[in-house]
Motif scaffolding. Structure first.
Motif, PDB file in Angstrom:
ATOM      1  N   ALA A 100       0.818  -1.209   0.000  1.00  0.00           N
ATOM      2  CA  ALA A 100       0.000   0.000   0.000  1.00  0.00           C
ATOM      3  C   ALA A 100       0.851   1.257   0.000  1.00  0.00           C
ATOM      4  O   ALA A 100       0.332   2.363  -0.104  1.00  0.00           O
ATOM      5  CB  ALA A 100      -0.938   0.013   1.212  1.00  0.00           C
ATOM      6  N   ASP A 101       2.176   1.091   0.120  1.00  0.00           N
ATOM      7  CA  ASP A 101       3.119   2.214   0.092  1.00  0.00           C
ATOM      8  C   ASP A 101       2.755   3.247   1.168  1.00  0.00           C
ATOM      9  O   ASP A 101       2.587   4.433   0.888  1.00  0.00           O
ATOM     10  CB  ASP A 101       3.126   2.866  -1.293  1.00  0.00           C
ATOM     11  N   THR A 179      -9.241  13.320  -0.756  1.00  0.00           N
ATOM     12  CA  THR A 179      -8.264  13.768   0.256  1.00  0.00           C
ATOM     13  C   THR A 179      -7.484  12.632   0.900  1.00  0.00           C
ATOM     14  O   THR A 179      -6.562  12.890   1.668  1.00  0.00           O
ATOM     15  CB  THR A 179      -8.969  14.549   1.376  1.00  0.00           C
ATOM     16  N   VAL A 180      -7.823  11.394   0.604  1.00  0.00           N
ATOM     17  CA  VAL A 180      -7.217  10.243   1.274  1.00  0.00           C
ATOM     18  C   VAL A 180      -6.137   9.632   0.381  1.00  0.00           C
ATOM     19  O   VAL A 180      -6.352   9.415  -0.808  1.00  0.00           O
ATOM     20  CB  VAL A 180      -8.286   9.186   1.624  1.00  0.00           C
ATOM     21  N   ASP A 181      -4.977   9.362   0.969  1.00  0.00           N
ATOM     22  CA  ASP A 181      -3.865   8.784   0.211  1.00  0.00           C
ATOM     23  C   ASP A 181      -3.972   7.277   0.060  1.00  0.00           C
ATOM     24  O   ASP A 181      -3.674   6.726  -1.002  1.00  0.00           O
ATOM     25  CB  ASP A 181      -2.532   9.107   0.897  1.00  0.00           C
ATOM     26  N   ARG A 182      -4.373   6.598   1.143  1.00  0.00           N
ATOM     27  CA  ARG A 182      -4.398   5.137   1.142  1.00  0.00           C
ATOM     28  C   ARG A 182      -5.629   4.653   1.905  1.00  0.00           C
ATOM     29  O   ARG A 182      -6.023   5.239   2.914  1.00  0.00           O
ATOM     30  CB  ARG A 182      -3.147   4.561   1.825  1.00  0.00           C
ATOM     31  N   VAL A 183      -6.211   3.551   1.431  1.00  0.00           N
ATOM     32  CA  VAL A 183      -7.339   2.910   2.115  1.00  0.00           C
ATOM     33  C   VAL A 183      -7.004   1.436   2.287  1.00  0.00           C
ATOM     34  O   VAL A 183      -6.615   0.759   1.324  1.00  0.00           O
ATOM     35  CB  VAL A 183      -8.655   3.056   1.328  1.00  0.00           C
ATOM     36  N   VAL A 184      -7.149   0.937   3.528  1.00  0.00           N
ATOM     37  CA  VAL A 184      -6.914  -0.469   3.838  1.00  0.00           C
ATOM     38  C   VAL A 184      -8.204  -1.043   4.408  1.00  0.00           C
ATOM     39  O   VAL A 184      -8.689  -0.575   5.446  1.00  0.00           O
ATOM     40  CB  VAL A 184      -5.762  -0.641   4.844  1.00  0.00           C
ATOM     41  N   LEU A 185      -8.745  -2.050   3.741  1.00  0.00           N
ATOM     42  CA  LEU A 185     -10.009  -2.650   4.154  1.00  0.00           C
ATOM     43  C   LEU A 185      -9.789  -4.075   4.633  1.00  0.00           C
ATOM     44  O   LEU A 185      -9.220  -4.907   3.910  1.00  0.00           O
ATOM     45  CB  LEU A 185     -11.015  -2.657   2.992  1.00  0.00           C
ATOM     46  N   GLY A 204      -4.482   8.190  -8.143  1.00  0.00           N
ATOM     47  CA  GLY A 204      -3.208   7.546  -7.877  1.00  0.00           C
ATOM     48  C   GLY A 204      -3.121   6.913  -6.502  1.00  0.00           C
ATOM     49  O   GLY A 204      -2.159   6.200  -6.209  1.00  0.00           O
ATOM     50  N   GLY A 205      -4.115   7.168  -5.638  1.00  0.00           N
ATOM     51  CA  GLY A 205      -4.128   6.564  -4.309  1.00  0.00           C
ATOM     52  C   GLY A 205      -4.293   5.065  -4.378  1.00  0.00           C
ATOM     53  O   GLY A 205      -4.771   4.506  -5.367  1.00  0.00           O
ATOM     54  N   VAL A 206      -3.904   4.382  -3.297  1.00  0.00           N
ATOM     55  CA  VAL A 206      -3.898   2.924  -3.265  1.00  0.00           C
ATOM     56  C   VAL A 206      -5.041   2.400  -2.409  1.00  0.00           C
ATOM     57  O   VAL A 206      -5.251   2.862  -1.283  1.00  0.00           O
ATOM     58  CB  VAL A 206      -2.555   2.384  -2.719  1.00  0.00           C
ATOM     59  N   LEU A 207      -5.775   1.431  -2.956  1.00  0.00           N
ATOM     60  CA  LEU A 207      -6.758   0.658  -2.199  1.00  0.00           C
ATOM     61  C   LEU A 207      -6.181  -0.724  -1.975  1.00  0.00           C
ATOM     62  O   LEU A 207      -5.763  -1.390  -2.933  1.00  0.00           O
ATOM     63  CB  LEU A 207      -8.067   0.552  -2.976  1.00  0.00           C
ATOM     64  N   LEU A 208      -6.138  -1.154  -0.703  1.00  0.00           N
ATOM     65  CA  LEU A 208      -5.670  -2.504  -0.381  1.00  0.00           C
ATOM     66  C   LEU A 208      -6.746  -3.213   0.430  1.00  0.00           C
ATOM     67  O   LEU A 208      -7.256  -2.664   1.405  1.00  0.00           O
ATOM     68  CB  LEU A 208      -4.361  -2.462   0.406  1.00  0.00           C
ATOM     69  N   CYS A 209      -7.068  -4.433   0.009  1.00  0.00           N
ATOM     70  CA  CYS A 209      -8.055  -5.247   0.722  1.00  0.00           C
ATOM     71  C   CYS A 209      -7.376  -6.486   1.273  1.00  0.00           C
ATOM     72  O   CYS A 209      -6.651  -7.184   0.545  1.00  0.00           O
ATOM     73  CB  CYS A 209      -9.193  -5.665  -0.214  1.00  0.00           C
ATOM     74  N   LEU A 264      -5.031  -7.765  -1.852  1.00  0.00           N
ATOM     75  CA  LEU A 264      -5.387  -7.280  -3.188  1.00  0.00           C
ATOM     76  C   LEU A 264      -5.180  -5.768  -3.218  1.00  0.00           C
ATOM     77  O   LEU A 264      -5.660  -5.058  -2.331  1.00  0.00           O
ATOM     78  CB  LEU A 264      -6.839  -7.629  -3.508  1.00  0.00           C
ATOM     79  N   THR A 265      -4.471  -5.291  -4.216  1.00  0.00           N
ATOM     80  CA  THR A 265      -4.217  -3.855  -4.332  1.00  0.00           C
ATOM     81  C   THR A 265      -4.631  -3.352  -5.708  1.00  0.00           C
ATOM     82  O   THR A 265      -4.560  -4.071  -6.708  1.00  0.00           O
ATOM     83  CB  THR A 265      -2.724  -3.526  -4.126  1.00  0.00           C
ATOM     84  N   ALA A 266      -5.071  -2.094  -5.742  1.00  0.00           N
ATOM     85  CA  ALA A 266      -5.397  -1.402  -6.989  1.00  0.00           C
ATOM     86  C   ALA A 266      -5.227   0.090  -6.743  1.00  0.00           C
ATOM     87  O   ALA A 266      -5.314   0.554  -5.606  1.00  0.00           O
ATOM     88  CB  ALA A 266      -6.823  -1.718  -7.443  1.00  0.00           C
ATOM     89  N   ARG A 267      -4.994   0.847  -7.818  1.00  0.00           N
ATOM     90  CA  ARG A 267      -4.778   2.290  -7.684  1.00  0.00           C
ATOM     91  C   ARG A 267      -5.909   3.067  -8.349  1.00  0.00           C
ATOM     92  O   ARG A 267      -6.421   2.683  -9.411  1.00  0.00           O
ATOM     93  CB  ARG A 267      -3.435   2.701  -8.276  1.00  0.00           C
TER      94      ARG A 267
END
Length: 332
Positions: A100-101, A179-185, A204-209, A264-267
């Motif tokens: 998720a960087d 406004t959010v850089d990264r989301v971890v679910l 460009g932000g990262v979503l990680l599940c 699982l990650t996606a941008r």
């Protein structure tokens, strides 16, 4: 105080968490309290005999057996802290920070909180200039997480908030769009939160599940692709195998830490962007809504903790937190 670092150096003090390693390499984690005793079937150790010693000291119990005393590392702490819900293991937490960087100063959204294990890793990674907004449906889990964080850091982190409720409903009230850089679910059905998460994430932000089962992995991956708002998702799992190294006896351990979950990650794509279609051979990946429901039936089981056990864990985390806070107050 806005600091994501625990008091991790100097002599042991009352309120410190200490990890004792016995003669058979068995670990015991205790919170130091003046006048108290640590009991084992091999004999007691007085907390007062540990208080004042430097980190990394050896202390003997009443029959002369030696125990190594160390402050727990973060990975040690999360494995021994009170739990309201199952935790994300250190091997997965490390990969989450990397994939998720997570960076110093980042604005991160996390759901759900569980026992707060991943929250501790995230708070340390974003530093005092970052912001962590966590969401949890159960108040008891949030209480355990707050207590564990206060125990580890010695205070309540000022750059961390826990909001009770469903992320899909309450996120817009906490974080403005883009406004959010990264989301971890870490939840049973992360696909239900995609609209709210997609609005909050920066381009460009990262979503990680973090997902437990293959059925959940399939469903969230197809939901992300179907939204048209993200890059193609990437999935992985992490397995850790230790090695026995003693002289020329070098071999893998008989046990390993295998599957605990998928990552699982996606941008997030910029608004209006259409992802170029991948060139690939025809496959059997086409599916219908009926196929998805057959593969991932609506009722996904969740392991529950009894109310009595949960109340006990809340009390344990709150007690440890108060001792840690009083320790830091005395040292200032």
């Amino acid at each position: 105080m806005n600091d994501a670092r625990p008091a991790s150096s100097g002599p042991f003090r009352a309120g410190d968490r200490v990890q004792l390693t016995g003669p058979k390499n068995k670990l015991h984690t205790i919170t130091l309290e003046p006048g108290k005793l640590f009991h084992s079937h091999r004999g007691p150790i007085a907390h007062d005999d540990i208080i004042g010693l430097p980190d990394g000291s050896v202390v003997a119990n009443k029959i002369g057996e030696s125990y190594l005393a160390l402050r727990p590392l973060l990975q040690d702490f999360v494995m021994s802290m009170p739990r309201g819900a199952a935790i994300i293991y250190p091997k997965d937490a490390a990969q989450i920070l990397a994939q998720a960087d997570i960076f110093p100063g980042a604005h991160v959204v996390e759901a759900g909180v569980g026992s707060g294990a991943l929250s501790l890793w995230l708070l340390r990674a974003i530093g005092p200039e970052g912001r962590l907004d966590s969401f949890e449906r159960r108040e008891e889990f949030a209480d355990v997480a707050r207590g564990n964080a206060a125990t580890f850091f010695g205070h309540d982190p000022e750059n961390w908030s826990i909001t009770l409720g469903d992320l899909a409903e309450v996120l817009p009230a906490v974080a403005d769009e883009g406004t959010v850089d990264r989301v971890v679910l870490d939840m049973l059905a992360p696909w239900e939160c995609l609209p709210a998460v997609s609005a909050a994430l920066k381009p460009g932000g990262v979503l990680l599940c973090y997902i437990a089962t293959a059925t959940q992995l399939s469903r969230v991956a197809e939901a992300i692709r179907g939204s048209g708002l993200y890059t193609n998702p990437s999935s992985s799992e992490t397995m850790v195998r230790g090695w026995h190294v003693e002289g020329l006896a070098v071999r893998p351990d008989h046990r390993m830490i295998g599957h605990t979950g998928f990552l699982l990650t996606a941008r997030r794509l910029a608004p209006g962007t259409e992802l170029p279609e991948l060139k690939r051979r025809p496959s059997k990946s086409d599916y219908s809504d009926a196929d998805v429901e057959a593969w991932t039936p609506g009722a996904l089981g969740e392991r529950s903790v009894s109310d009595k056990s949960l109340r006990k864990r809340v009390r344990a985390s709150e007690t440890a937190a108060e001792l840690a806070k009083s320790r830091d107050a005395d040292s200032r």
